[in-house]
Design an enzyme around this catalytic site. Structure first.
Site, PDB file in Angstrom:
ATOM      1  CE  LYS A 180      -1.691   3.078   2.052  1.00  0.00           C
ATOM      2  NZ  LYS A 180      -1.511   4.461   1.784  1.00  0.00           N
ATOM      3  CD  GLU A 255      12.979   0.411   8.227  1.00  0.00           C
ATOM      4  OE1 GLU A 255      12.608   1.108   7.055  1.00  0.00           O
ATOM      5  OE2 GLU A 255      13.636  -0.726   8.201  1.00  0.00           O
ATOM      6  CB  CYS A 288      13.297   9.054   8.381  1.00  0.00           C
ATOM      7  SG  CYS A 288      14.144   7.943   7.603  1.00  0.00           S
ATOM      8  CD  GLU A 386       9.877  12.989  11.759  1.00  0.00           C
ATOM      9  OE1 GLU A 386       8.749  12.264  11.738  1.00  0.00           O
ATOM     10  OE2 GLU A 386      10.649  12.310  11.272  1.00  0.00           O
TER      11      GLU A 386
HETATM   12  P1  NAD Z   1       2.340   8.317   7.827  1.00  0.00           P
HETATM   13  O1  NAD Z   1       2.590   7.632   9.042  1.00  0.00           O
HETATM   14  O2  NAD Z   1       1.505   9.531   7.818  1.00  0.00           O
HETATM   15  O3  NAD Z   1       1.820   7.368   6.419  1.00  0.00           O
HETATM   16  C1  NAD Z   1       2.839   6.406   6.275  1.00  0.00           C
HETATM   17  C2  NAD Z   1       1.903   5.286   5.377  1.00  0.00           C
HETATM   18  O4  NAD Z   1       0.956   4.950   6.299  1.00  0.00           O
HETATM   19  C3  NAD Z   1       0.931   6.005   4.115  1.00  0.00           C
HETATM   20  O5  NAD Z   1       1.255   4.938   3.015  1.00  0.00           O
HETATM   21  C4  NAD Z   1      -0.360   6.096   4.990  1.00  0.00           C
HETATM   22  O6  NAD Z   1      -1.347   5.994   3.984  1.00  0.00           O
HETATM   23  C5  NAD Z   1      -0.172   4.820   5.647  1.00  0.00           C
HETATM   24  N1  NAD Z   1      -1.193   4.649   6.828  1.00  0.00           N
HETATM   25  C6  NAD Z   1      -1.745   5.831   7.202  1.00  0.00           C
HETATM   26  N2  NAD Z   1      -2.788   5.819   8.464  1.00  0.00           N
HETATM   27  C7  NAD Z   1      -2.700   4.459   8.521  1.00  0.00           C
HETATM   28  C8  NAD Z   1      -3.689   3.326   9.242  1.00  0.00           C
HETATM   29  N3  NAD Z   1      -4.236   3.442  10.109  1.00  0.00           N
HETATM   30  N4  NAD Z   1      -3.340   2.052   9.020  1.00  0.00           N
HETATM   31  C9  NAD Z   1      -2.510   1.728   7.851  1.00  0.00           C
HETATM   32  N5  NAD Z   1      -1.624   2.461   7.028  1.00  0.00           N
HETATM   33  C10 NAD Z   1      -1.815   3.890   7.473  1.00  0.00           C
HETATM   34  O7  NAD Z   1       3.787   8.933   7.211  1.00  0.00           O
HETATM   35  P2  NAD Z   1       4.067   9.749   6.157  1.00  0.00           P
HETATM   36  O8  NAD Z   1       3.811  11.488   6.310  1.00  0.00           O
HETATM   37  O9  NAD Z   1       3.689   9.280   4.930  1.00  0.00           O
HETATM   38  O10 NAD Z   1       5.931   9.820   6.304  1.00  0.00           O
HETATM   39  C11 NAD Z   1       6.456  10.703   7.116  1.00  0.00           C
HETATM   40  C12 NAD Z   1       6.935   9.757   8.061  1.00  0.00           C
HETATM   41  O11 NAD Z   1       7.734   8.508   7.972  1.00  0.00           O
HETATM   42  C13 NAD Z   1       7.834  10.630   9.042  1.00  0.00           C
HETATM   43  O12 NAD Z   1       7.601  10.339  10.362  1.00  0.00           O
HETATM   44  C14 NAD Z   1       9.240  10.107   8.782  1.00  0.00           C
HETATM   45  O13 NAD Z   1      10.168  10.181   9.597  1.00  0.00           O
HETATM   46  C15 NAD Z   1       8.870   8.606   8.514  1.00  0.00           C
HETATM   47  N6  NAD Z   1       9.952   7.911   7.796  1.00  0.00           N
HETATM   48  C16 NAD Z   1      10.878   6.953   8.419  1.00  0.00           C
HETATM   49  C17 NAD Z   1      11.752   6.196   7.725  1.00  0.00           C
HETATM   50  C18 NAD Z   1      12.657   5.353   8.367  1.00  0.00           C
HETATM   51  O14 NAD Z   1      13.244   4.453   7.805  1.00  0.00           O
HETATM   52  N7  NAD Z   1      12.754   5.147   9.816  1.00  0.00           N
HETATM   53  C19 NAD Z   1      11.891   6.652   6.538  1.00  0.00           C
HETATM   54  C20 NAD Z   1      11.200   7.418   5.859  1.00  0.00           C
HETATM   55  C21 NAD Z   1      10.238   8.105   6.398  1.00  0.00           C
END
Ligand code: NAD
Length: 487
Positions: A180, A255, A288, A386
């Site tokens: 997804k 992650e 991140c 963050e």
């Molecule tokens: P997000 O958590 O809003 O969304 C990530 C994914 O989760 C999307 O595909 C979203 O549709 C899905 N999602 C949202 N709600 C959900 C639910 N209830 N159930 C299942 N899936 C759901 O994050 P974002 O804004 O897309 O990304 C930014 C975040 O990602 C930041 O916090 C960043 O630090 C983190 N990030 C971490 C890493 C790492 O390797 N640690 C790498 C890149 C980004």
């Protein structure tokens, strides 16, 4: 109607389920952060599409499992070849969809996409073994068995790279996959599904369900037919996923976000330190791992701040497709407003904005100026939460103990950067830093064999090399007795 031509590619806007394309009645828009244009109307999936994808992945599982690492490896290498053959259009498409720099997609990110597939295919074939060892004459044989359907949920800041970092090991381990992708960046995953087909990966082994987190994402992680959940994204979403996973006791790998420190010791090579600090604005701060808290020894703070401001002022902001551009746009209006909210609240609570501090008015759109916040109150939001934009905060310290205490002073523990002139001192400094990855006098040196993940609220588990297989596979020990054998 279900296909658009973008960046020289035909992009299907439907889900990819069981080797076929399936449309939903409703769609959502994929918008380019570069100019706000609508790139595509993408199928908006929910529980029904997720269920179809999980069923397809379950049906494809036994044959994919039985192919073994070599059989799978051959197909995965073909897939990696196809990514390489389409590197330029994929890079252009990703830039259109998420606004990251085209040159980094061309030279770093898309080659890494191919490598994510190749590396884990090779690891499964050649590197995944333990020595057989004996217990009172009995042999212990460890194997990594395919576990079933892996549900993969990914963010928008490096869409195909972060997706394939999971897809590669999951498929190599013999799992089948339902991905997804993030709703702000759905397009390259769809092309990737076509490439998987073209490579001969059997129908149902790799599936994509498009849609929103609260709909498609939530349905996927709650599905009882999945064996693993690997998620990259934010802490609040991880909590929702953990709750959904608990019902089925589905193992999770998370992650998550970070608020990583970049420590500059008083004996640091200041030129190196300033260069590394400027790198934290990469991808318009939407990384991140970024070292967003600059912790600088008070003896060198003034010199550092002056040189840093000069280097940051020289950064060229603009269209991410232009070769000279160093900072592109934020992903989305909602995200830019969120980033700006952090900066304005910091200002209102008494912090000083040393430079930047708002959108780039000359460029308009979603461009946010590289920003440095100083003199923020200890433990204030800008020093602990963050931001995920081009916003750094600087603090000073006077002893190494204080640096470590400040560095560890958030709920995150994803990464840390240490700039220091003395190896023994660097080893003392890093010893008590709580982080999944620490870079000393460098940044972003990533080896796919190394463990990757976050401590504290930055994640659960580690992926990379054998750690990835420890998660995606069922690790099994078979003990053979020395007795009971017929001649
Ligand atoms: P997000 O958590 O809003 O969304 C990530 C994914 O989760 C999307 O595909 C979203 O549709 C899905 N999602 C949202 N709600 C959900 C639910 N209830 N159930 C299942 N899936 C759901 O994050 P974002 O804004 O897309 O990304 C930014 C975040 O990602 C930041 O916090 C960043 O630090 C983190 N990030 C971490 C890493 C790492 O390797 N640690 C790498 C890149 C980004």
């Amino acid at each position: 109607m279900h296909q658009v031509q973008l960046a020289g590619l035909t992009v299907d806007t439907r889900h990819a389920i069981g080797g076929e394309r399936l449309a939903s009645a409703e769609t959502f828009d994929s918008i380019s952060p570069i100019d706000g244009s609508i790139l595509a109307h993408v199928s908006r999936g929910g529980a029904a599409e997720v269920d179809a994808a999980v069923q397809a992945a379950r049906a494809a599982f036994p044959a994919w499992r039985d192919l073994g690492p070599e059989g799978r490896g051959e197909l995965l290498h073909r897939l990696a070849d196809l990514v390489e053959a389409n590197l330029e259009p994929l890079a252009n498409l990703e830039t259109l969809d998420n606004g990251s720099l085209l040159r980094s997609h061309l030279r770093g990110v898309m080659p890494r996409v191919a490598m994510n597939i190749r590396f884990f295919a090779d690891w499964a074939m050649n590197r995944l073994h333990h020595e057989v060892w004996q217990t009172r004459g009995h042999d212990n044989n460890v194997s990594w068995d395919p576990s079933g359907v892996a549900a993969l949920i990914t963010p928008w800041n490096a869409p195909l790279m972060l997706a394939t970092w999971k897809i590669g090991p999951a498929l190599a381990a013999g799992d089948t996959v339902v991905l997804k992708p993030a709703e702000w960046t759905p397009l390259t995953a769809s092309v990737f599904a076509d490439l998987a087909n073209e490579a001969g990966i059997p129908a149902g082994v790799f599936n994509v369900v498009q849609g929103f987190g609260a709909e498609a994402g939530a349905a996927l992680v709650a599905h009882p037919g999945i064996a693993r959940i690997s998620f990259t994204g934010s802490v609040p979403t991880a909590k929702a996923i953990a709750r959904a996973a608990a019902d089925n006791l589905t193992p999770v790998s998370f992650e998550l976000g970070g608020k990583s420190p970049l420590i500059v010791a008083d004996d640091a090579d200041l030129d190196l330190a300033v260069g590394l600090a400027v790198e934290q604005y990469d991808n318009a701060g939407q990384v991140c791992l970024s070292g967003t808290r600059l912790l600088v020894h008070e003896a060198v703070a003034e010199r550092f701040a002056e040189a840093f401001a000069a280097r940051a002022a020289a950064l060229r902001q603009g269209d991410p497709r232009e070769e000279e551009t160093q900072i592109g746009p934020q992903i989305h209006r909602v995200h830019l407003d969120r980033v700006d909210g952090f900066v304005q609240r910091a200002r209102e609570s008494g912090a000083r904005i040393a430079f930047g501090g708002g959108p780039n008015e000359e460029l308009g759109g979603l461009y946010y100026r590289p920003t440095l916040v100083v003199d923020a109150a200890p433990d204030s939001e800008i020093l602990t939460a963050e931001v995920f934009g081009p916003v750094l905060a600087m603090q000073t310290f006077s002893t190494d103990e204080e640096a470590v205490e400040l560095a560890n002073g958030t709920e995150f523990g994803l990464a840390a950067v240490v700039v220091c002139g003395d190896r023994a001192r660097a080893e003392r400094l890093t010893k008590n830093l709580v982080a999944g990855t620490i870079w000393v006098n460098c940044f972003f040196v990533r080896d796919l064999a190394a463990p990757f993940g976050g401590s504290k609220k930055s994640g659960i588990g580690r992926e990379g090399g054998t750690w990835s297989f420890d998660f995606y596979a069922d690790v099994k020990n078979t003990v053979y007795a020395p007795t009971g054998w017929k001649e």
